[in-house]
Design a protein around this motif. Structure first.
Motif, PDB file in Angstrom:
ATOM      1  N   LEU A 335      37.138  72.839  54.998  1.00 48.42           N
ATOM      2  CA  LEU A 335      36.407  73.933  54.363  1.00 48.42           C
ATOM      3  C   LEU A 335      36.430  73.819  52.845  1.00 48.42           C
ATOM      4  O   LEU A 335      35.454  74.166  52.172  1.00 48.42           O
ATOM      5  N   GLU A 336      37.514  73.314  52.282  1.00 46.36           N
ATOM      6  CA  GLU A 336      37.546  73.082  50.840  1.00 46.36           C
ATOM      7  C   GLU A 336      36.562  71.986  50.442  1.00 46.36           C
ATOM      8  O   GLU A 336      35.951  72.034  49.365  1.00 46.36           O
ATOM      9  N   GLY A 337      36.394  70.995  51.322  1.00 48.56           N
ATOM     10  CA  GLY A 337      35.379  69.971  51.060  1.00 48.56           C
ATOM     11  C   GLY A 337      33.974  70.550  51.089  1.00 48.56           C
ATOM     12  O   GLY A 337      33.109  70.164  50.291  1.00 48.56           O
ATOM     13  N   VAL A 338      33.734  71.474  52.016  1.00 48.90           N
ATOM     14  CA  VAL A 338      32.425  72.141  52.079  1.00 48.90           C
ATOM     15  C   VAL A 338      32.196  72.956  50.808  1.00 48.90           C
ATOM     16  O   VAL A 338      31.091  72.945  50.236  1.00 48.90           O
ATOM     17  N   LEU A 339      33.229  73.649  50.353  1.00 48.90           N
ATOM     18  CA  LEU A 339      33.107  74.458  49.141  1.00 48.90           C
ATOM     19  C   LEU A 339      32.758  73.597  47.934  1.00 48.90           C
ATOM     20  O   LEU A 339      31.991  74.015  47.048  1.00 48.90           O
ATOM     21  N   ALA A 340      33.283  72.379  47.912  1.00 47.90           N
ATOM     22  CA  ALA A 340      33.007  71.491  46.780  1.00 47.90           C
ATOM     23  C   ALA A 340      31.576  70.967  46.776  1.00 47.90           C
ATOM     24  O   ALA A 340      31.077  70.530  45.732  1.00 47.90           O
ATOM     25  N   GLN A 341      30.892  70.991  47.928  1.00 52.70           N
ATOM     26  CA  GLN A 341      29.532  70.447  48.011  1.00 52.70           C
ATOM     27  C   GLN A 341      28.480  71.532  48.250  1.00 52.70           C
ATOM     28  O   GLN A 341      27.419  71.275  48.834  1.00 52.70           O
ATOM     29  N   CYS A 342      28.781  72.738  47.811  1.00 50.36           N
ATOM     30  CA  CYS A 342      27.827  73.847  48.000  1.00 50.36           C
ATOM     31  C   CYS A 342      26.486  73.579  47.318  1.00 50.36           C
ATOM     32  O   CYS A 342      25.428  74.002  47.798  1.00 50.36           O
ATOM     33  N   GLU A 343      26.506  72.877  46.198  1.00 53.57           N
ATOM     34  CA  GLU A 343      25.272  72.604  45.456  1.00 53.57           C
ATOM     35  C   GLU A 343      24.290  71.819  46.312  1.00 53.57           C
ATOM     36  O   GLU A 343      23.084  72.124  46.346  1.00 53.57           O
ATOM     37  N   GLU A 344      24.782  70.839  47.037  1.00 53.11           N
ATOM     38  CA  GLU A 344      23.911  70.036  47.892  1.00 53.11           C
ATOM     39  C   GLU A 344      23.375  70.866  49.053  1.00 53.11           C
ATOM     40  O   GLU A 344      22.214  70.722  49.454  1.00 53.11           O
ATOM     41  N   LEU A 345      24.212  71.757  49.604  1.00 54.99           N
ATOM     42  CA  LEU A 345      23.771  72.613  50.705  1.00 54.99           C
ATOM     43  C   LEU A 345      22.656  73.556  50.254  1.00 54.99           C
ATOM     44  O   LEU A 345      21.683  73.795  50.977  1.00 54.99           O
ATOM     45  N   VAL A 346      22.797  74.098  49.060  1.00 55.86           N
ATOM     46  CA  VAL A 346      21.808  75.045  48.546  1.00 55.86           C
ATOM     47  C   VAL A 346      20.439  74.391  48.436  1.00 55.86           C
ATOM     48  O   VAL A 346      19.408  75.022  48.718  1.00 55.86           O
ATOM     49  N   SER A 347      20.392  73.141  48.052  1.00 54.44           N
ATOM     50  CA  SER A 347      19.104  72.439  47.955  1.00 54.44           C
ATOM     51  C   SER A 347      18.402  72.396  49.308  1.00 54.44           C
ATOM     52  O   SER A 347      17.179  72.551  49.397  1.00 54.44           O
ATOM     53  N   SER A 348      19.175  72.218  50.384  1.00 51.38           N
ATOM     54  CA  SER A 348      18.591  72.202  51.731  1.00 51.38           C
ATOM     55  C   SER A 348      18.072  73.578  52.117  1.00 51.38           C
ATOM     56  O   SER A 348      17.008  73.715  52.723  1.00 51.38           O
ATOM     57  N   PHE A 349      18.844  74.631  51.746  1.00 49.47           N
ATOM     58  CA  PHE A 349      18.434  75.992  52.124  1.00 49.47           C
ATOM     59  C   PHE A 349      17.153  76.408  51.403  1.00 49.47           C
ATOM     60  O   PHE A 349      16.281  77.061  51.993  1.00 49.47           O
ATOM     61  N   VAL A 350      17.031  76.021  50.153  1.00 44.50           N
ATOM     62  CA  VAL A 350      15.836  76.377  49.392  1.00 44.50           C
ATOM     63  C   VAL A 350      14.604  75.692  49.973  1.00 44.50           C
ATOM     64  O   VAL A 350      13.509  76.257  49.992  1.00 44.50           O
ATOM     65  N   ALA A 351      14.777  74.490  50.487  1.00 41.94           N
ATOM     66  CA  ALA A 351      13.639  73.740  51.019  1.00 41.94           C
ATOM     67  C   ALA A 351      13.307  74.113  52.455  1.00 41.94           C
ATOM     68  O   ALA A 351      12.159  73.988  52.873  1.00 41.94           O
ATOM     69  N   SER A 352      14.296  74.618  53.222  1.00 42.24           N
ATOM     70  CA  SER A 352      14.042  74.879  54.641  1.00 42.24           C
ATOM     71  C   SER A 352      14.860  76.074  55.118  1.00 42.24           C
ATOM     72  O   SER A 352      16.084  75.998  55.163  1.00 42.24           O
ATOM     73  N   PRO A 353      14.224  77.179  55.487  1.00 48.20           N
ATOM     74  CA  PRO A 353      14.952  78.334  56.023  1.00 48.20           C
ATOM     75  C   PRO A 353      15.721  78.012  57.298  1.00 48.20           C
ATOM     76  O   PRO A 353      16.734  78.642  57.585  1.00 48.20           O
ATOM     77  N   LYS A 354      15.235  77.049  58.061  1.00 48.34           N
ATOM     78  CA  LYS A 354      15.914  76.689  59.301  1.00 48.34           C
ATOM     79  C   LYS A 354      17.349  76.230  59.028  1.00 48.34           C
ATOM     80  O   LYS A 354      18.271  76.536  59.798  1.00 48.34           O
ATOM     81  N   GLU A 355      17.552  75.529  57.938  1.00 44.81           N
ATOM     82  CA  GLU A 355      18.900  75.056  57.606  1.00 44.81           C
ATOM     83  C   GLU A 355      19.805  76.230  57.209  1.00 44.81           C
ATOM     84  O   GLU A 355      21.000  76.223  57.477  1.00 44.81           O
ATOM     85  N   PHE A 356      19.216  77.237  56.561  1.00 40.46           N
ATOM     86  CA  PHE A 356      19.996  78.430  56.210  1.00 40.46           C
ATOM     87  C   PHE A 356      20.469  79.133  57.476  1.00 40.46           C
ATOM     88  O   PHE A 356      21.620  79.554  57.586  1.00 40.46           O
ATOM     89  N   TRP A 357      19.582  79.309  58.444  1.00 42.86           N
ATOM     90  CA  TRP A 357      19.962  79.908  59.720  1.00 42.86           C
ATOM     91  C   TRP A 357      21.052  79.088  60.395  1.00 42.86           C
ATOM     92  O   TRP A 357      21.997  79.621  60.973  1.00 42.86           O
ATOM     93  N   ARG A 358      20.927  77.774  60.321  1.00 41.56           N
ATOM     94  CA  ARG A 358      21.897  76.891  60.968  1.00 41.56           C
ATOM     95  C   ARG A 358      23.281  77.059  60.345  1.00 41.56           C
ATOM     96  O   ARG A 358      24.295  77.037  61.042  1.00 41.56           O
ATOM     97  N   MET A 359      23.328  77.241  59.015  1.00 38.78           N
ATOM     98  CA  MET A 359      24.628  77.434  58.360  1.00 38.78           C
ATOM     99  C   MET A 359      25.313  78.699  58.878  1.00 38.78           C
ATOM    100  O   MET A 359      26.501  78.693  59.213  1.00 38.78           O
TER     101      MET A 359
END
Length: 789
Positions: A335-359
């Motif tokens: 989970l700390e590794g996930v916290l460190a890569q939040c910036e990359e995750l946000v790029s996916s969420f902005v481009a696709s709502p489906k990925e936000f739901w998946r998170m």
């Protein structure tokens, strides 16, 4: 001719003046009131003339002024505000409603609500009722018959107009805040309108055509169509097929948005458009792939072998975590590794709502873990970080996605887990910027569908706000007033905590509620009493002692302190009232009584809280009752005398670290020469305790500056206590020095050195103190001090 035109124009004006309804909207606004009531109102010499009955009486100010003419001691006009805002209206009518109950004035709550919202036909019946009640005279109205006949058919109310007149905008946030009530009332208005139309068909049959005659089924000979001469060959244009260069997500984004929260369908709407946008959507990397790579790099290989190969690694990890089949430490690393890569995750969420739901689908099970779990805290931090970063990039999109996918996931937790509400609601605001908080609150109310739970949540949300717009503050005030009327004592206490923030923003909004606050002093629940003291403290910070309302607030403080026996209420009162004690001396005696009523443990707990640290009280509204040490707001000598008395009453033989902290803080302040005798008396009372503290390795280092400051201030008058210091020196440097901690020996050396360097007369006293022990101390660390002895 001109005379005929003038006559027709005069007749038309007469029709307008006589006809009620929309056509008569320009008629005299005083119509409807009888001559007797008009003469009565003029005789009262009101401060404002009545021009529009429906509007002028809606805020209750003139109603209060009418009753003040008959009951000057019960209705005081300084408690009422002649404003047009909804908050001011509700405040005025709350005071009047209490007065009506006390004096048994037959005015119903339904009629009051109708007057507040400027309903047609509401103000006149109320004035007639009040007139009859106050004058014991009946109103004789002569109403014209068949008013509706005066209105032309084309000008009568339509269904939409009837609904608009029956449901005001102000009702949607007060009496009709529930959507189901709005629907019921709209259906009732439509039924009434339909019934009216049916009655019109019966009473005015000439306006409606009769049934159409049935057509005959008998065939007739077809008519001959004229034959047109051919004019040439008919040409048809070729059908042009227009290609669509946008994807389905972009088409969805072009639809109108009508929901309370922004829809997230436009999440994939790419600014560049065309082929570039299609390529960008296709290039979105699934977050499960990103999360799986984090699991592969962060999780111990032995644990990776235990994951289900038929599922994504992150999903299998969460399943094992929820089932307590994996060490929490290993899960925290991922989970700390996930916290460190939040910036990359946000790029996916902005481009696709489906990925936000998946998170949210992946991490929601972790939110069901106990709030004390480190994994729960980490997932909450991940969601908060994602929300903050998404809001920075696109606030509208962030709020819309959370409303669609995130809010439905956390609503069950908000209902079932009260301890998690603060964290989850804080995460909610991370996804929504301040301008969208009203929408979030409305959406939360709709999805919770539980007023008690919603009121608890609204309290937390208000304390999370960094600032208040006028609309947002009005909303919070409305729900605070709603909470004050709840049967649950914890809800009433939480509502009072909201008034603390309102008072800090604008105390004038709280002053009209003093009657309601005074009625709550006998509530009996300790949290209500504690929050009442906090509201009073917030008001006293902004009120001048010369203000006419200040005495009422001070009296309320005195009554609450006098009626409570709860140490928690006393501690909160001591903490929050200390800053206003100097400017409002009327509460000084009550404050001193509360201070003396605390036992030694509670007194030390309140006073020893560091200035920058806040100690939270227990209770259902625990997050909204901070206790801050009042040490720096109280006279030091008062604290010292009270501490000495508490230690004597408790029979303690040694000082605790909290006692030493309190002495450090109060002795750090400048001394008042007129209080020297009182300081000497306190030193004598604590003489044995402070000197023996040098032999306690836990507090010996902190007691040195206390003793040095105290003795050098009192000078010669403190020398009479030095024999007790000599006994402590003997105890520390006894024959069996091995049993004495080295920290205590160093503390004794430091104190004696400081005293000896403070002046000649202090050096003489130290030499005289050490002279009898010179031989015993030659082999100790005090040997350098014995040269002059």
């Amino acid at each position: 001719p001109p005379l005929l035109l003038l006559a027709l124009f005069s007749a038309y004006l007469g029709l307008l003046i006589q006809a009620p309804g929309r056509v008569g909207s320009v008629h005299c606004t005083m119509s409807g009131l009888s001559r007797d009531i008009l003469k009565w109102l003029q005789s009262l010499d009101l401060s404002y003339s009545v021009k529009n009955v429906k509007r002028d009486f809606s805020n209750g100010f003139l109603i209060a002024e009418i009753f003040s003419r008959y009951f000057p001691h019960d209705v005081q006009m300084h408690s009422y505000d002649n404003g047009i805002g909804l908050t001011k209206k509700l405040s005025n009518w709350q005071l009047l409603e209490k007065f009506f109950l006390r004096k048994r004035v037959p005015v119903s709550r339904e009629l009051i609500d109708a007057v507040i919202h400027c309903k047609d036909g509401a103000a006149v019946p109320m004035l007639e009722t009040i007139y009859t009640c106050l004058t014991s005279k009946k109103v004789h109205n002569v109403k014209p018959q068949n008013d509706d006949e005066l209105i032309p058919p084309f000008a009568r109310n339509t269904a939409s107009f009837a609904i608009k007149e029956s449901i005001r905008d102000s009702e949607l946030i007060t009496t009709l805040a529930d959507e189901s009530l709005v629907k019921e009332k709209a259906a009732s208005v439509l039924d009434d309108h339909t019934m009216t139309l049916r009655q019109e068909r019966v009473s005015e049959p000439g306006r409606f055509p009769g049934p159409q005659p049935q057509r005959s089924n008998q065939r007739v000979a077809p008519r001959k169509m004229p034959v047109e001469a051919p004019s040439g060959q008919i040409e048809f244009k070729e059908v042009e097929v227009r290609t669509i260069d946008r994807n389905i997500v972009q088409l969805r984004a072009s639809r109108d948005q009508n929901s309370s929260l922004p829809r997230s369908d436009g999440a994939d709407d790419v600014q560049d458009g065309g082929e570039d946008s299609d390529a960008k959507v296709l290039m979105v990397q699934p977050i499960t792939k990103v999360l799986n790579s984090i699991v592969a790099t962060s999780l111990d290989p032995r644990e990776q072998r235990l994951l289900d190969p038929n599922k994504d690694a992150i999903v299998s990890l969460v399943d094992r975590l929820v089932a307590s089949k994996i060490d929490v430490e290993y899960a925290c690393q991922v989970l700390e590794g996930v916290l460190a890569q939040c910036e990359e995750l946000v790029s996916s969420f902005v481009a696709s709502p489906k990925e936000f739901w998946r998170m949210f689908a992946v991490f929601t099970p972790v939110l069901n873990l106990p709030e004390t779990s480190p994994c729960y805290s980490l997932v909450l931090r991940i969601l908060c970080d994602v929300g903050a970063k998404m809001t920075e990039q696109d606030a509208f999109l962030s709020c819309g996605l959370f409303g669609d996918y995130g809010l439905p996931k956390i609503v069950p937790l908000l209902k079932a887990k009260p301890a998690k509400r603060k964290g989850l609601l804080g995460m909610t605001y991370c996804f929504c910027e301040a301008s969208m908080h009203l929408r979030v609150i409305k959406a939360l109310q709709d999805q919770l569908d539980d007023m008690s739970c919603f009121l608890q949540c609204i309290v937390i949300l208000m304390h999370l706000e960094s600032g208040f717009s006028e609309d947002l503050l009005d909303l919070y005030i409305y729900y605070a007033l709603t909470g004050l009327g709840q049967q649950s004592a914890s809800l009433r206490a939480s509502a009072l905590s909201m008034l603390v923030l309102v008072a800090e923003t604008s105390h004038l909004l709280v002053m009209p509620m003093l009657d309601k606050l005074e009625a709550m002093k006998e509530d009996g629940w300790w949290e209500v009493g504690a929050q009442l003291l906090r509201v009073c403290a917030a008001l006293l910070r902004l009120l001048s002692p010369q203000d006419e309302q200040c005495n009422r607030v001070c009296s309320l403080v005195q009554d609450v302190i006098a009626s409570t026996h709860s140490p928690l209420v006393q501690k909160i009162g001591i903490s929050c009232l200390a800053p206003v004690l100097q400017s409002h001396t009327a509460i000084k005696d009550a404050y001193t009584d509360a201070l003396k009523a605390l036992n030694e443990r509670d007194f030390s707990a309140v006073m020893a809280s560091p200035k920058e640290q806040r100690y939270q009280a227990l209770g259902n509204s625990l997050a909204h009752m901070p206790i801050l040490s009042p040490l720096h707001s109280l006279p030091p000598i008062l604290v010292a005398e009270t501490l000495a008395q508490k230690i004597a009453d408790s029979g303690l033989e040694n000082l605790e670290p909290e006692h030493v902290y309190i002495l450090e803080q109060i002795l750090d302040a400048p001394f008042d020469p007129t209080e020297e005798t009182r300081w000497l008396a306190v030193l004598k009372d604590l003489e044995l305790h402070v000197y023996v503290a040098l032999a306690d390795d836990e507090i010996c280092g902190n007691i040195v500056p206390v003793l040095h400051r105290w003795i050098t201030y009192l000078e010669d008058r403190a020398f009479q206590t030095l024999p007790t210091l000599g006994k402590s020196i003997k105890l520390i440097f006894s024959a069996d020095q091995q049993s004495t901690p080295l920290e205590c020996q160093k503390a004794a050396l430091e104190l004696l050195t400081l005293l000896k360097n403070s002046g000649e007369k202090f050096a003489v006293e130290v030499n005289q103190l050490l002279a009898p022990m010179k031989q015993e101390l030659r082999e100790t660390i005090l040997a350098p001090l014995l040269k002059d002895v």
